[in-house]
Design a protein around this motif. Sequence first.
Motif, PDB file in Angstrom:
ATOM      1  N   ASN A 214       0.826  -1.208   0.000  1.00 56.25           N
ATOM      2  CA  ASN A 214       0.000   0.000   0.000  1.00 56.25           C
ATOM      3  C   ASN A 214       0.862   1.260   0.000  1.00 56.25           C
ATOM      4  O   ASN A 214       0.497   2.271  -0.613  1.00 56.25           O
ATOM      5  CB  ASN A 214      -0.948   0.001   1.200  1.00 56.25           C
ATOM      6  CG  ASN A 214      -2.073  -1.015   1.040  1.00 56.25           C
ATOM      7  OD1 ASN A 214      -2.396  -1.417  -0.075  1.00 56.25           O
ATOM      8  ND2 ASN A 214      -2.667  -1.437   2.151  1.00 56.25           N
ATOM      9  N   PHE A 215       1.998   1.195   0.686  1.00 54.65           N
ATOM     10  CA  PHE A 215       2.923   2.328   0.640  1.00 54.65           C
ATOM     11  C   PHE A 215       3.502   2.481  -0.763  1.00 54.65           C
ATOM     12  O   PHE A 215       3.529   3.595  -1.328  1.00 54.65           O
ATOM     13  CB  PHE A 215       4.048   2.121   1.657  1.00 54.65           C
ATOM     14  CG  PHE A 215       5.162   3.121   1.526  1.00 54.65           C
ATOM     15  CD1 PHE A 215       5.023   4.409   2.010  1.00 54.65           C
ATOM     16  CD2 PHE A 215       6.353   2.777   0.881  1.00 54.65           C
ATOM     17  CE1 PHE A 215       6.047   5.340   1.870  1.00 54.65           C
ATOM     18  CE2 PHE A 215       7.378   3.703   0.738  1.00 54.65           C
ATOM     19  CZ  PHE A 215       7.225   4.980   1.239  1.00 54.65           C
ATOM     20  N   ILE A 216       3.976   1.368  -1.347  1.00 52.77           N
ATOM     21  CA  ILE A 216       4.566   1.416  -2.684  1.00 52.77           C
ATOM     22  C   ILE A 216       3.525   1.807  -3.728  1.00 52.77           C
ATOM     23  O   ILE A 216       3.814   2.548  -4.678  1.00 52.77           O
ATOM     24  CB  ILE A 216       5.198   0.047  -3.031  1.00 52.77           C
ATOM     25  CG1 ILE A 216       6.432  -0.190  -2.155  1.00 52.77           C
ATOM     26  CG2 ILE A 216       5.565  -0.040  -4.509  1.00 52.77           C
ATOM     27  CD1 ILE A 216       7.066  -1.554  -2.335  1.00 52.77           C
ATOM     28  N   ASP A 217       2.278   1.340  -3.547  1.00 50.42           N
ATOM     29  CA  ASP A 217       1.215   1.685  -4.486  1.00 50.42           C
ATOM     30  C   ASP A 217       0.953   3.185  -4.490  1.00 50.42           C
ATOM     31  O   ASP A 217       0.793   3.807  -5.552  1.00 50.42           O
ATOM     32  CB  ASP A 217      -0.061   0.926  -4.100  1.00 50.42           C
ATOM     33  CG  ASP A 217      -1.217   1.209  -5.033  1.00 50.42           C
ATOM     34  OD1 ASP A 217      -1.091   0.949  -6.239  1.00 50.42           O
ATOM     35  OD2 ASP A 217      -2.263   1.696  -4.551  1.00 50.42           O
ATOM     36  N   LYS A 218       0.917   3.777  -3.314  1.00 54.51           N
ATOM     37  CA  LYS A 218       0.714   5.227  -3.213  1.00 54.51           C
ATOM     38  C   LYS A 218       1.899   5.974  -3.814  1.00 54.51           C
ATOM     39  O   LYS A 218       1.722   6.959  -4.551  1.00 54.51           O
ATOM     40  CB  LYS A 218       0.524   5.611  -1.740  1.00 54.51           C
ATOM     41  CG  LYS A 218       0.189   7.074  -1.516  1.00 54.51           C
ATOM     42  CD  LYS A 218      -0.035   7.347  -0.034  1.00 54.51           C
ATOM     43  CE  LYS A 218      -0.339   8.825   0.197  1.00 54.51           C
ATOM     44  NZ  LYS A 218      -0.557   9.111   1.647  1.00 54.51           N
ATOM     45  N   GLU A 219       3.105   5.508  -3.499  1.00 51.23           N
ATOM     46  CA  GLU A 219       4.300   6.131  -4.048  1.00 51.23           C
ATOM     47  C   GLU A 219       4.384   5.954  -5.560  1.00 51.23           C
ATOM     48  O   GLU A 219       4.882   6.825  -6.274  1.00 51.23           O
ATOM     49  CB  GLU A 219       5.553   5.537  -3.384  1.00 51.23           C
ATOM     50  CG  GLU A 219       5.803   6.027  -1.983  1.00 51.23           C
ATOM     51  CD  GLU A 219       6.124   7.510  -1.966  1.00 51.23           C
ATOM     52  OE1 GLU A 219       7.158   7.900  -2.531  1.00 51.23           O
ATOM     53  OE2 GLU A 219       5.314   8.271  -1.408  1.00 51.23           O
ATOM     54  N   TYR A 220       3.897   4.832  -6.049  1.00 48.81           N
ATOM     55  CA  TYR A 220       3.917   4.535  -7.488  1.00 48.81           C
ATOM     56  C   TYR A 220       3.167   5.605  -8.269  1.00 48.81           C
ATOM     57  O   TYR A 220       3.668   6.141  -9.270  1.00 48.81           O
ATOM     58  CB  TYR A 220       3.299   3.164  -7.722  1.00 48.81           C
ATOM     59  CG  TYR A 220       3.132   2.754  -9.168  1.00 48.81           C
ATOM     60  CD1 TYR A 220       4.224   2.635 -10.014  1.00 48.81           C
ATOM     61  CD2 TYR A 220       1.866   2.479  -9.676  1.00 48.81           C
ATOM     62  CE1 TYR A 220       4.070   2.242 -11.329  1.00 48.81           C
ATOM     63  CE2 TYR A 220       1.700   2.083 -10.998  1.00 48.81           C
ATOM     64  CZ  TYR A 220       2.802   1.972 -11.824  1.00 48.81           C
ATOM     65  OH  TYR A 220       2.645   1.583 -13.130  1.00 48.81           O
ATOM     66  N   VAL A 221       1.971   5.947  -7.808  1.00 42.33           N
ATOM     67  CA  VAL A 221       1.174   6.980  -8.487  1.00 42.33           C
ATOM     68  C   VAL A 221       1.896   8.313  -8.434  1.00 42.33           C
ATOM     69  O   VAL A 221       1.973   9.042  -9.436  1.00 42.33           O
ATOM     70  CB  VAL A 221      -0.221   7.083  -7.834  1.00 42.33           C
ATOM     71  CG1 VAL A 221      -1.015   8.235  -8.447  1.00 42.33           C
ATOM     72  CG2 VAL A 221      -0.985   5.775  -7.999  1.00 42.33           C
ATOM     73  N   GLN A 222       2.470   8.651  -7.279  1.00 45.54           N
ATOM     74  CA  GLN A 222       3.165   9.919  -7.131  1.00 45.54           C
ATOM     75  C   GLN A 222       4.450   9.946  -7.959  1.00 45.54           C
ATOM     76  O   GLN A 222       4.803  10.975  -8.550  1.00 45.54           O
ATOM     77  CB  GLN A 222       3.483  10.182  -5.653  1.00 45.54           C
ATOM     78  CG  GLN A 222       4.118  11.538  -5.382  1.00 45.54           C
ATOM     79  CD  GLN A 222       3.273  12.692  -5.876  1.00 45.54           C
ATOM     80  OE1 GLN A 222       2.067  12.710  -5.672  1.00 45.54           O
ATOM     81  NE2 GLN A 222       3.898  13.653  -6.526  1.00 45.54           N
ATOM     82  N   LYS A 223       5.154   8.826  -8.009  1.00 47.03           N
ATOM     83  CA  LYS A 223       6.389   8.764  -8.796  1.00 47.03           C
ATOM     84  C   LYS A 223       6.119   8.980 -10.274  1.00 47.03           C
ATOM     85  O   LYS A 223       6.864   9.686 -10.962  1.00 47.03           O
ATOM     86  CB  LYS A 223       7.080   7.409  -8.593  1.00 47.03           C
ATOM     87  CG  LYS A 223       7.886   7.289  -7.319  1.00 47.03           C
ATOM     88  CD  LYS A 223       8.566   5.936  -7.252  1.00 47.03           C
ATOM     89  CE  LYS A 223       9.456   5.797  -6.046  1.00 47.03           C
ATOM     90  NZ  LYS A 223      10.131   4.473  -5.999  1.00 47.03           N
ATOM     91  N   VAL A 224       5.064   8.346 -10.779  1.00 40.74           N
ATOM     92  CA  VAL A 224       4.730   8.509 -12.208  1.00 40.74           C
ATOM     93  C   VAL A 224       4.380   9.967 -12.493  1.00 40.74           C
ATOM     94  O   VAL A 224       4.820  10.538 -13.495  1.00 40.74           O
ATOM     95  CB  VAL A 224       3.558   7.577 -12.600  1.00 40.74           C
ATOM     96  CG1 VAL A 224       3.062   7.901 -14.006  1.00 40.74           C
ATOM     97  CG2 VAL A 224       4.003   6.119 -12.526  1.00 40.74           C
TER      98      VAL A 224
END
Length: 454
Positions: A214-224
């Motif tokens: 869930n942390f990586i998923d949230k960061e994934y959207v922000q990173k993109v």
Amino acid sequence: MNHRHPSSPYILNNIIHQLSDNFSSDEGCRLLSNVLSEECKVLQDIKKILEKRISFDEQYAKNLQDLTTNANRITWPINTNAIASVSREVFLQWSHVATTMSSNAEQFRKTVLDDLLKGLIEQKNDSKKFLDDEKRRYDGEHRKAQRDVADAEKRYLDEAKIYVAKNNELTKLQNNARKSDDSRIKNLKDVVIEKRGNVYRAHNDYILKIREYNFIDKEYVQKVRSLLIYHEESQSLLNRSWQSLLEAMVNYLSNKHCEPITTAEALRRMISSLEPRHFYNEMCRIHSNITQMTTNPQTFNELLLQTSGLTKVKSNQFIGDGSTKQDLKQNLYDERKHLFEQKRSIDYIRMRKGWEEQLRDELKSIMKSVGYRSDDESNGDSDEDLTDRLEDQPYFHGIIPRNQSISQLIQKGDYLVRINEQGKIVLSILWTDPDNPSRLKDGHFLIHERNQVR
């Protein structure tokens, strides 16, 4: 030329983040990558055409020079017919045209083909590779986190099934126990306790993987989104270079008098009216219906609790007992080590950032000293830029001969101050030919010194 300050090489702060607002998705990133591929192909095609054009001009200049050489072999009756003398001068002018054309072609090849255009193509290719590589890396991290959750869930289910099977076996044995089964019951109890501990550890690991995902998923959207913001800013910078390329092309044609003055000026106005921050407006409008990327959090599978039947396990709650103590201590140790490494990395990045800012300020100062201004600086000249020395002026080009100064004058109004072969100060300027208003003509004027003031 005209001694205009070049556009800023630095990223603009007020840029509108259209691409990140419209293309933050897998489909959007693919579209942007395809656009870069198309742009790289277009630039490669432009390079091929310009290379052919320069080759044609160089060959034309050579042929013109050969004709002039042939004309020099003619025995002109200049002492008996005045028009013969004028005819000879016309052919000598051809030699001047050939020399200028050859010099301009050589300069265009060096400054535009081998420098500006080559660098632009390399940077466009690099930006495509960076966009693709970063998106692929983010995708890999996200998929790995998904797999980790799926693997942890499967391991949890497997351990729960094994525990239930062993516990059922123990219950059945106890219900039908005989005196001789005591030892077997004891051994089976130990096995059941071990399998229950495995369920507890799988439970804790499953919760950990869900939270990590869930942390990586949230960061994934922000990173993109951050990647596309960077991409948009970098493309704004590169598209300014593309504008400079177009300006150089128009200047080269107008310098050769291939284009009427009005046509060249119209092209320049068209190029200068382009705003790199809005180059992709139409593309954003066409693809405005792309579904944007959103977070997709994982939740605890409650069926796992029902499978094990253990009352101690709770959804999203870690279990701490003798069977999980060592694992929890190991996790705590690993996290403490990881935090230390991250802190060290953050400290390094902070120091590196300070060093790079200091270096950037130094480079900006050097660029400023040679007349290059960035958009984030004041439009006015500061007192420290003012100087009476001719050598410090941006229009002074040192000791250069007349034919070389001509190649530096590209468009109407371009000028420079130079020192000729005799050591005299000369103003060279490109202006409308008084005898032919549709053409440009270079003029050269001596500047006389008075009381050492120039």
